[in-house]
Design an enzyme around this catalytic site. Structure first.
Site, PDB file in Angstrom:
ATOM      1  N   ARG A  34      44.770  25.461 -20.310  1.00 16.47           N
ATOM      2  CA  ARG A  34      44.391  24.233 -19.633  1.00 16.47           C
ATOM      3  C   ARG A  34      44.724  23.014 -20.468  1.00 16.47           C
ATOM      4  NH1 ARG A  34      38.410  26.242 -19.098  1.00 16.47           N
ATOM      5  NH2 ARG A  34      38.939  26.185 -21.267  1.00 16.47           N
ATOM      6  N   HIS A  50      40.895  30.481 -12.542  1.00 17.35           N
ATOM      7  CA  HIS A  50      41.161  31.904 -12.777  1.00 17.35           C
ATOM      8  C   HIS A  50      41.990  32.479 -11.628  1.00 17.35           C
ATOM      9  CE1 HIS A  50      37.204  31.926 -15.190  1.00 17.35           C
ATOM     10  NE2 HIS A  50      38.172  32.087 -16.074  1.00 17.35           N
ATOM     11  N   SER A  53      34.573  27.763 -16.790  1.00 19.91           N
ATOM     12  CA  SER A  53      33.344  28.434 -16.358  1.00 19.91           C
ATOM     13  C   SER A  53      32.110  27.824 -17.011  1.00 19.91           C
ATOM     14  CB  SER A  53      33.409  29.931 -16.694  1.00 19.91           C
ATOM     15  OG  SER A  53      34.398  30.563 -15.936  1.00 19.91           O
ATOM     16  N   LYS A  96      29.046  33.600 -25.326  1.00 16.41           N
ATOM     17  CA  LYS A  96      29.265  32.642 -24.246  1.00 16.41           C
ATOM     18  C   LYS A  96      28.033  32.433 -23.372  1.00 16.41           C
ATOM     19  CE  LYS A  96      34.238  32.737 -23.752  1.00 16.41           C
ATOM     20  NZ  LYS A  96      35.350  32.766 -22.805  1.00 16.41           N
TER      21      LYS A  96
END
Length: 170
Positions: free
Chosen positions: A94, A19, A132, A43
């Site tokens: 990514r 990030h 994350s 999440k």
């Protein structure tokens, strides 16, 4: 002259070195970059929205990038972008799986407001595997997350895991 405002939205639970890389690079593309910390209960967040806001603000302050600020939001991304007068949404990629999801989101966002462009930045090769979700999983199972987050974020994650109890004892 109109200032170009960009937003980099995410849950940042926790904020990673990946990030931070996108923040540094995204800040070069706009006059003002707003890090939009949002909620996403699907999440399974480790930190509350207020805790994540504070974590991101502290990380941004350590980066010493003058044109970056942090704001929270709990709305459609395009509504938030309109609210802050953003003309650009910065998204990090990514892997191919990220591209498929982000491509779909960019298309939907364009249907909602075609005046706001989405810009994709490829994550630095050394940071591409960092997510994350995986950082939290590694921490919960007693692994070392130091390669993936700043020392300050590592301390926060470790403290939260200790409070909630580690898993994975053999």
């Amino acid at each position: 002259m109109t200032k170009r405002i960009g937003i980099y939205p995410g849950t940042f639970d926790p904020i990673t070195l990946g990030h931070a890389d996108i923040i540094r690079r995204g800040a070069k593309l706009v006059d003002r970059l707003i890090i939009g910390v949002t909620t996403n209960p699907s999440k399974n967040p480790m930190f509350t929205p207020d805790e994540r806001m504070e974590m991101v603000r502290n990380e941004v302050a350590r980066m010493e990038i003058p044109n970056v600020e942090v704001q929270g939001f709990n709305a459609l991304l395009m509504k938030f972008a309109e609210h802050v007068n953003a003309s650009v949404v910065v998204r990090g990629l990514r892997a191919v799986a990220d591209f498929e999801y982000e491509y779909q989101m960019a298309g939907m966002n364009q249907q909602l407001n075609d005046d706001i462009e989405t810009v994709f930045l490829m994550a630095d090769v050394s940071l591409q595997p960092i997510a994350s979700k995986l950082v939290k999983e590694i921490a919960v199972y007693g692994g070392d997350i130091a390669p993936f987050v700043s020392p300050e974020v590592k301390a926060l994650v470790d403290a939260r895991v200790e409070k909630n109890g580690r898993k994975g004892d053999l």
